[in-house]
Motif scaffolding. Structure first.
Motif, PDB file in Angstrom:
ATOM      1  N   ASN A   1     -16.105 -12.010   6.591  1.00  0.00           N
ATOM      2  CA  ASN A   1     -15.621 -12.662   5.372  1.00  0.00           C
ATOM      3  C   ASN A   1     -16.557 -13.749   4.862  1.00  0.00           C
ATOM      4  O   ASN A   1     -16.619 -14.023   3.686  1.00  0.00           O
ATOM      5  CB  ASN A   1     -14.245 -13.310   5.625  1.00  0.00           C
ATOM      6  CG  ASN A   1     -13.120 -12.306   5.467  1.00  0.00           C
ATOM      7  OD1 ASN A   1     -13.113 -11.521   4.521  1.00  0.00           O
ATOM      8  ND2 ASN A   1     -12.181 -12.329   6.384  1.00  0.00           N
TER       9      ASN A   1
ATOM     10  N   ARG B   1      -5.973  -5.343   7.378  1.00  0.00           N
ATOM     11  CA  ARG B   1      -4.561  -5.598   7.092  1.00  0.00           C
ATOM     12  C   ARG B   1      -3.842  -6.159   8.317  1.00  0.00           C
ATOM     13  O   ARG B   1      -2.973  -7.011   8.195  1.00  0.00           O
ATOM     14  CB  ARG B   1      -3.908  -4.307   6.591  1.00  0.00           C
ATOM     15  CG  ARG B   1      -4.444  -3.968   5.200  1.00  0.00           C
ATOM     16  CD  ARG B   1      -4.286  -2.524   4.768  1.00  0.00           C
ATOM     17  NE  ARG B   1      -5.288  -2.246   3.718  1.00  0.00           N
ATOM     18  CZ  ARG B   1      -5.312  -1.140   3.009  1.00  0.00           C
ATOM     19  NH1 ARG B   1      -4.415  -0.197   3.215  1.00  0.00           N
ATOM     20  NH2 ARG B   1      -6.254  -0.979   2.079  1.00  0.00           N
TER      21      ARG B   1
ATOM     22  N   MET C   1     -12.834   4.788   7.334  1.00  0.00           N
ATOM     23  CA  MET C   1     -12.114   4.199   6.205  1.00  0.00           C
ATOM     24  C   MET C   1     -10.684   3.814   6.622  1.00  0.00           C
ATOM     25  O   MET C   1     -10.169   2.783   6.222  1.00  0.00           O
ATOM     26  CB  MET C   1     -12.064   5.177   5.023  1.00  0.00           C
ATOM     27  CG  MET C   1     -13.427   5.462   4.392  1.00  0.00           C
ATOM     28  SD  MET C   1     -14.278   3.975   3.809  1.00  0.00           S
ATOM     29  CE  MET C   1     -15.705   3.967   4.882  1.00  0.00           C
TER      30      MET C   1
ATOM     31  N   GLU D   1       0.832  -1.210   0.000  1.00  0.00           N
ATOM     32  CA  GLU D   1       0.000   0.000   0.000  1.00  0.00           C
ATOM     33  C   GLU D   1       0.863   1.255   0.000  1.00  0.00           C
ATOM     34  O   GLU D   1       0.561   2.228  -0.681  1.00  0.00           O
ATOM     35  CB  GLU D   1      -0.900   0.024   1.244  1.00  0.00           C
ATOM     36  CG  GLU D   1      -1.863  -1.140   1.333  1.00  0.00           C
ATOM     37  CD  GLU D   1      -2.976  -1.070   0.298  1.00  0.00           C
ATOM     38  OE1 GLU D   1      -3.354   0.039  -0.091  1.00  0.00           O
ATOM     39  OE2 GLU D   1      -3.459  -2.143  -0.109  1.00  0.00           O
TER      40      GLU D   1
ATOM     41  N   HIS E   1      -6.482  -6.761   2.181  1.00  0.00           N
ATOM     42  CA  HIS E   1      -6.585  -5.320   1.953  1.00  0.00           C
ATOM     43  C   HIS E   1      -7.890  -4.805   2.541  1.00  0.00           C
ATOM     44  O   HIS E   1      -8.001  -3.700   3.039  1.00  0.00           O
ATOM     45  CB  HIS E   1      -6.505  -5.000   0.454  1.00  0.00           C
ATOM     46  CG  HIS E   1      -5.146  -5.261  -0.104  1.00  0.00           C
ATOM     47  ND1 HIS E   1      -4.223  -4.274  -0.300  1.00  0.00           N
ATOM     48  CD2 HIS E   1      -4.541  -6.406  -0.462  1.00  0.00           C
ATOM     49  CE1 HIS E   1      -3.099  -4.798  -0.759  1.00  0.00           C
ATOM     50  NE2 HIS E   1      -3.277  -6.092  -0.869  1.00  0.00           N
ATOM     51  N   ILE E   2      -8.899  -5.636   2.448  1.00  0.00           N
ATOM     52  CA  ILE E   2     -10.209  -5.327   3.005  1.00  0.00           C
ATOM     53  C   ILE E   2     -10.916  -6.678   3.161  1.00  0.00           C
ATOM     54  O   ILE E   2     -10.569  -7.639   2.483  1.00  0.00           O
ATOM     55  CB  ILE E   2     -10.986  -4.372   2.059  1.00  0.00           C
ATOM     56  CG1 ILE E   2     -12.279  -3.863   2.692  1.00  0.00           C
ATOM     57  CG2 ILE E   2     -11.273  -5.041   0.723  1.00  0.00           C
ATOM     58  CD1 ILE E   2     -12.941  -2.746   1.883  1.00  0.00           C
ATOM     59  N   THR E   3     -11.859  -6.777   4.091  1.00  0.00           N
ATOM     60  CA  THR E   3     -12.565  -8.058   4.223  1.00  0.00           C
ATOM     61  C   THR E   3     -13.580  -8.207   3.084  1.00  0.00           C
ATOM     62  O   THR E   3     -13.902  -7.238   2.396  1.00  0.00           O
ATOM     63  CB  THR E   3     -13.316  -8.147   5.567  1.00  0.00           C
ATOM     64  OG1 THR E   3     -14.107  -6.969   5.717  1.00  0.00           O
ATOM     65  CG2 THR E   3     -12.359  -8.257   6.724  1.00  0.00           C
ATOM     66  N   SER E   4     -14.096  -9.395   2.887  1.00  0.00           N
ATOM     67  CA  SER E   4     -15.043  -9.629   1.791  1.00  0.00           C
ATOM     68  C   SER E   4     -16.274  -8.735   1.927  1.00  0.00           C
ATOM     69  O   SER E   4     -16.760  -8.183   0.947  1.00  0.00           O
ATOM     70  CB  SER E   4     -15.500 -11.088   1.776  1.00  0.00           C
ATOM     71  OG  SER E   4     -14.406 -11.932   1.552  1.00  0.00           O
ATOM     72  N   TYR E   5     -16.773  -8.620   3.148  1.00  0.00           N
ATOM     73  CA  TYR E   5     -17.988  -7.826   3.354  1.00  0.00           C
ATOM     74  C   TYR E   5     -17.774  -6.804   4.468  1.00  0.00           C
ATOM     75  O   TYR E   5     -17.429  -7.160   5.588  1.00  0.00           O
ATOM     76  CB  TYR E   5     -19.164  -8.722   3.752  1.00  0.00           C
ATOM     77  CG  TYR E   5     -19.442  -9.814   2.743  1.00  0.00           C
ATOM     78  CD1 TYR E   5     -20.001  -9.509   1.502  1.00  0.00           C
ATOM     79  CD2 TYR E   5     -19.103 -11.131   3.017  1.00  0.00           C
ATOM     80  CE1 TYR E   5     -20.229 -10.503   0.563  1.00  0.00           C
ATOM     81  CE2 TYR E   5     -19.325 -12.127   2.085  1.00  0.00           C
ATOM     82  CZ  TYR E   5     -19.887 -11.810   0.856  1.00  0.00           C
ATOM     83  OH  TYR E   5     -20.105 -12.786  -0.063  1.00  0.00           O
ATOM     84  N   THR E   6     -17.954  -5.554   4.133  1.00  0.00           N
ATOM     85  CA  THR E   6     -17.931  -4.504   5.146  1.00  0.00           C
ATOM     86  C   THR E   6     -19.301  -3.842   5.073  1.00  0.00           C
ATOM     87  O   THR E   6     -19.643  -3.217   4.063  1.00  0.00           O
ATOM     88  CB  THR E   6     -16.816  -3.485   4.867  1.00  0.00           C
ATOM     89  OG1 THR E   6     -15.596  -4.197   4.685  1.00  0.00           O
ATOM     90  CG2 THR E   6     -16.673  -2.515   6.017  1.00  0.00           C
ATOM     91  N   THR E   7     -20.079  -4.027   6.119  1.00  0.00           N
ATOM     92  CA  THR E   7     -21.493  -3.647   6.061  1.00  0.00           C
ATOM     93  C   THR E   7     -21.759  -2.455   6.977  1.00  0.00           C
ATOM     94  O   THR E   7     -21.216  -2.387   8.076  1.00  0.00           O
ATOM     95  CB  THR E   7     -22.356  -4.862   6.462  1.00  0.00           C
ATOM     96  OG1 THR E   7     -22.033  -5.926   5.567  1.00  0.00           O
ATOM     97  CG2 THR E   7     -23.837  -4.568   6.362  1.00  0.00           C
TER      98      THR E   7
ATOM     99  N   LEU F   1     -10.986   0.614   8.723  1.00  0.00           N
ATOM    100  CA  LEU F   1     -11.216  -0.659   8.045  1.00  0.00           C
ATOM    101  C   LEU F   1      -9.989  -1.118   7.283  1.00  0.00           C
ATOM    102  O   LEU F   1      -9.710  -2.308   7.181  1.00  0.00           O
ATOM    103  CB  LEU F   1     -12.494  -0.651   7.200  1.00  0.00           C
ATOM    104  CG  LEU F   1     -12.654   0.158   5.933  1.00  0.00           C
ATOM    105  CD1 LEU F   1     -12.090  -0.596   4.752  1.00  0.00           C
ATOM    106  CD2 LEU F   1     -14.143   0.391   5.708  1.00  0.00           C
ATOM    107  N   ARG F   2      -9.208  -0.144   6.778  1.00  0.00           N
ATOM    108  CA  ARG F   2      -7.937  -0.519   6.156  1.00  0.00           C
ATOM    109  C   ARG F   2      -7.030  -1.196   7.172  1.00  0.00           C
ATOM    110  O   ARG F   2      -6.502  -2.281   6.953  1.00  0.00           O
ATOM    111  CB  ARG F   2      -7.207   0.732   5.660  1.00  0.00           C
ATOM    112  CG  ARG F   2      -7.716   1.301   4.360  1.00  0.00           C
ATOM    113  CD  ARG F   2      -6.748   2.390   3.875  1.00  0.00           C
ATOM    114  NE  ARG F   2      -7.198   2.986   2.646  1.00  0.00           N
ATOM    115  CZ  ARG F   2      -7.703   4.225   2.572  1.00  0.00           C
ATOM    116  NH1 ARG F   2      -7.805   4.996   3.636  1.00  0.00           N
ATOM    117  NH2 ARG F   2      -8.098   4.694   1.397  1.00  0.00           N
TER     118      ARG F   2
END
Lengths: 778, 188
Positions: A247, A286, A278, A63, A292-298, A281-282
């Motif tokens: 995930n 990590r 933001m 990154e 880099h990011i999880t599959s689902y960020t809700t 979540l990064r």
């Protein structure tokens, strides 16, 4: 309905769970013993640790390369730290804003002071709605409040839908890791549990088949459950939004399908804005899994569907107390990434059931006393080796090592110090007594050293086999690493003569003048603080330090009033004796600086350097002794370590008269980064550059060079099993390089590693960097 | 946005999404997007489920007749049981983020949401003009979409690749509770 509930007998499930040796209901010693005997878990954790370290480092450096320094780990973690500190400081405003916005969006917010209040609210809600089946996605807070037990004791079934959490539930266990709940389980164990739960044969080997089971098994629960309970990774105040990172996809189903959604979250999850979120979540993805990011960020802002309800239960349960504490409020920054567990050397040996209570890893040691009481935290904290690695990877800069020591002090205050430690530290805090005692021991030890540098287990003979107090534990310790002998002539005796000799020859100005550049550094004077280990156990290390410094044209003074800096006591939670030694050391060094007009206080023990330069100020801040604090701060600016001092001298042009190899075989070395050197003082390149460039020796990097050797101060005595494993790893890694010399710059590590080499008859010489340099001088 | 930067952005988006186990396509037009869909192996059964009233969704509704022309049967999502394990689902994203290879879904209605939660392969359409470089743009969009009012979006997800787990012996396994495949088509 009635507000008073008569306590019900816990159902069988809960009883089975409590009897499980991994459960916190079991005494710490039972959990630890079970953990140490679990070879599968140990192997899994040992495999995981290095691979996590590499992938995590990889994702952060990627990154930074792609997007620049604003996206570096250091920059992002400082940004998030500020955001989280702001949220803690302005918590009442943020809570008010969050509640207002969440309520405007249709959510119901409930504030629970205690675990009981939170659990009760959820239970009452189930009662009111006639709900008897609840689906859950991962929430650590519900583990903290033991919600599942609470509901099950009241005939409400709570099904974990996260794969790992579900398997742990089937095994009647708690997750052993915050992010990877069943890292302690093998696929064979998972297959057996799934077969038992489903009543059909599930593969013991095929992970894909095992994973497929959960999709089928839980589909019905999702469609029939009256309530879904989730956690939150962030509560975003500006909009009243709950953020949840997953995930597997179960989190979105838990929060969408049942008509009632309950969020459980600690107040520490509050954050001001989406922009700050933001960054969180990064850092979270990590740090946790090197994604880099999880599959689902809700992001959920009130119920989306007419007729559905969303309840947000804000849990305090000790957080207010943390927030009111000037030190522990920092722990409220935690985003539960578990990086502090992943990097932790003792964690990799025993896992989260022993290294923690419900929250595991370094942060678990810190927060447990607040959520579950000091008794719950007493055992786990004793496993910390104070290597400080956790602080280097924490994405919100929590000063974890210091907080763990604070917990340790509180445990000592509450439960008292072990009598041996009390005796030893009491003696160390009295310099004259300590001096006499060590000299007596250096004579009395002969039967077990037989004139060697080690106290060896085999030298105890028949004595070692008898169940004698004091002797037996010592023999046990010496059986896996020989203990050091006290030197018959400590450094202070030797140095007196050595310094006198140099003074007589007016060595200061005449030592190797042709090699000394005509700039200021050539006239430097240092006040050498050897540290008690070098003084009493390894005087030859101290002599090497003096020799190397003098060869560089440095004037060396050695204050004979020096004693222990207090580190062993401070690291054991004994603040009384530790502070006494700190004050003595400050007085002694101030006076030595004045008399010798030295430019620096130098030590070749990075542990002592970190103690004097870093820990003293924190200690006197805590004790609120302003006078001592000022003096400690002033002194801190004068303290340097041998390694970086030498490296700087060489960089400034000082030439070492290094012996040329005449037909000798190439000497191969390997370097161990002492924890205090790399994690506290940030030294990594310095020693390597000296070995390679100044001495011209071959340096082969060992795997995991910067992982603790297991010494960890008194932890190696208290938890010999853990220390032995770490030492074994270290020596195996060092040997794998084919090196004949193992170099480090901290006497504690050298002592630990030498002891291991002696017992195992390995062909490694374990040397202080100064000894290596001294040996290579002409 | 220039053609060049769009291409660069798309390449980065594709690289990141593929690294997360997803699949990304670039389509010059809706027709091309329909071609990509119709030729996709996940549509071998020639059926796809879409959110209710998808035909009225701008600019995506027009793709439904194109799919029908290509022999794809279109069902409208209803209750969860009927959508569960449907071979393919199609929905649309508010925006996409190149940094992480993510798409942002913002649907209030349950049937629209479960298209991306319960189907086996989830297809998502996003406009090239809403493909942004960094997550900061997602932060701004979230702020806008969650603002109180009749258009407030209550349920928003950043989706990056298919559902996954590594809980058992850290063995990466794709497709747990959510879709086993994610295919994003960025349409110019």
């Amino acid at each position: 309905m009635s507000t008073e509930l008569t306590p019900l007998t816990p159902p069988r499930e809960a009883q089975v769970e409590n009897a499980n040796p991994t459960n916190e209901e079991q005494p710490f010693d039972v959990r630890l013993e079970h953990a140490l005997s679990d070879q599968h878990m140990h192997a899994a954790l040992e495999r995981f640790a290095p691979s996590w370290r590499d992938s995590r480092a990889g994702v952060f450096s990627y990154e930074e390369q792609e997007y620049g320094p604003d996206y570096s780990f250091q920059h992002m973690r400082s940004t998030l730290r500020q955001a989280k500190d702001y949220a803690t400081e302005h918590q009442p405003e943020l809570v008010a804003r969050f509640k207002e916005m969440a309520r405007a969006a249709g959510a119901i917010v409930f504030e629970a002071r205690t675990a009981e209040e939170a659990n009760r609210y959820i239970y009452d809600l189930c009662q009111r709605k006639g709900i008897d089946l609840v689906v859950k996605s991962k929430t650590m807070v519900s583990e903290e409040t033991e919600l599942n037990h609470y509901l099950e004791a009241r005939q409400i079934r709570a099904v974990e839908t996260d794969l790992g959490e579900w398997v742990a539930q089937l095994a009647h266990e708690r997750p052993s890791h915050m992010v990877m709940p069943i890292i302690h389980k093998t696929r064979q164990q998972v297959g057996a549990l799934l077969s038992e739960a489903t009543g059909r044969e599930i593969s013991r080997e095929d992970v894909a088949e095992q994973v497929a089971v959960i999709r089928v098994e839980h589909r019905k629960s999702f469609l029939n459950a009256g309530m879904g309970i989730s956690g939150a990774n962030a509560l975003i105040a500006e909009s009243g939004t709950v953020m949840m990172m997953t995930n597997e996809g179960n989190g979105r189903l838990v929060t969408s399908l049942p008509p009632v959604h309950v969020v459980m979250a600690g107040y520490d999850k509050l954050i001001g804005t989406f922009a700050e979120t933001m960054t969180q979540l990064r850092l979270l993805a990590r740090s946790a899994t090197a994604q880099h990011i999880t599959s689902y960020t809700t992001f959920i802002t009130g119920p989306a569907i007419p007729g559905h309800e969303m309840h947000i239960v804000l849990v305090d349960n000790g957080r207010s107390e943390m927030r009111a504490d000037p030190r522990f409020k920092d722990a409220l920054r935690c985003i539960r990434c578990a990086a502090c567990a992943n990097i932790c050397p003792p964690y990799a040996q025993v896992g989260g059931h022993a290294f923690g209570y419900i929250y595991s890893g370094a942060i678990g040691l810190v927060v447990t006393p607040f959520h579950h009481g000091i008794e719950a935290g007493a055992g786990p904290q004793s496993l910390c080796v104070s290597c400080n690695a956790c602080e280097t990877v924490c994405p919100v800069e929590i000063p974890l090592p210091g907080l763990i020591l604070d917990v340790r002090s509180r445990v000592v205050e509450a439960k008292g110090l072990h009598w041996i430690k009390k005796l030893v530290f009491g003696a160390m805090a009295r310099p004259r007594l300590f001096n006499v005692a060590t000299r007596l021991i250096s004579i009395a030890q002969f039967p077990v050293t037989r004139g060697s540098n080690f106290i060896r287990a085999r030298n105890f003979g028949i004595l070692g086999k008898l169940p004698l107090p004091y002797i037996r534990p010592m023999v046990k310790l010496a059986s896996w690493h020989s203990l050091p002998a006290f030197a018959s002539r400590p450094l202070r005796d030797r140095v007196k003569r050595q310094l006198e000799r140099y003074e007589r020859r007016d060595a200061i100005d005449r030592v190797l003048p042709d090699r000394v550049p005509a700039n200021a550094t050539s006239r430097l004077t240092v006040c050498y603080f050897a540290g008690c280990m070098t003084d009493r156990l390894y005087p030859e290390m101290g002599q090497a330090v003096i020799h190397v410094l003098q060869t560089c044209g440095v004037r060396v003074t050695f204050p004979l009033g020096q004693n222990c800096c207090g580190l062993p006591a401070l690291n054991s939670g004994d603040r009384r004796d530790g502070a006494a030694m700190a004050r003595q050391t400050i007085i002694m060094l101030e006076q030595a600086l004045k008399e010798s007009e030295a430019d620096y206080i130098l030590s070749a023990s990075t542990s002592c350097v970190a103690t004097i330069a870093q820990d003293y100020t924190r200690l006197f801040e805590d004790l609120d002794e302003q006078g001592w604090l000022r003096r400690a701060r002033e002194l801190a600016g004068k303290v340097v370590d041998f390694t970086s001092f030498l490296e700087r001298m060489l960089a400034e042009g000082v030439q070492l008269p290094v012996r040329q190899e005449n037909g000798e075989a190439t000497i191969v070395t390997t370097y161990h980064d002492s924890c205090q050197s790399c994690n506290c003082l940030g030294l990594r390149k310095e020693a390597r550059s000296i070995i390679r460039d100044a001495l011209g020796l071959e340096l082969r990097e060992m795997p995991q060079a910067d992982v603790c050797c297991g010494f960890g101060g008194s932890t190696s005595i208290e938890h010999g099993d853990v220390a032995e494993r770490l030492l074994h790893n270290k020596l195996r890694n060092a040997e794998s390089t084919g090196a004949t010399i193992l170099v480090a710059d901290n006497p504690g590590c050298l002592m630990h590693m030498r002891g291991g080499v002696d017992v195992n008859g390995k062909k490694l010489r374990v040397l202080h960097l100064a000894q290596l340099v001294a040996e290579r001088l002409e | 946005m220039t053609m060049q930067t769009t291409t660069n952005l798309f390449q980065r988006f594709q690289q990141r999404l593929e690294a997360a186990g997803g699949e990304a396509h670039y389509a010059e037009s809706l027709v091309e997007a329909a071609d990509i869909l119709a030729a996709h192996p996940a549509l071998v059964q020639r059926e796809i489920v879409v959110p209710p009233a998808f035909e009225a969704r701008q600019p995506w509704g027009a793709i439904l007749p194109m799919l029908a022309e290509r022999g794809i049967a279109i069902s409208e999502a209803g209750d969860p049981a009927s959508v569960a394990d449907f071979p393919a689902g199609l929905s649309s994203a508010e925006l996409a983020i190149a940094e992480t290879g993510s798409i942002l879904l913002a649907e209030n209605a349950l049937p629209a949401r479960i298209v991306s939660m319960l189907t086996l392969t989830h297809f998502a359409l996003a406009q090239a003009g809403t493909l942004y470089p960094m997550l900061e743009e997602a932060g701004s969009a979230l702020q806008r979409l969650t603002a109180p009012g009749p258009d407030q979006r209550h349920y928003i997800s950043l989706v990056t690749g298919p559902s996954r787990t590594a809980d058992i012996e850290r063995t990466l396994t794709i497709g747990v509770q959510g879709p086993r495949a994610l295919c994003v088509i960025i349409v110019e």
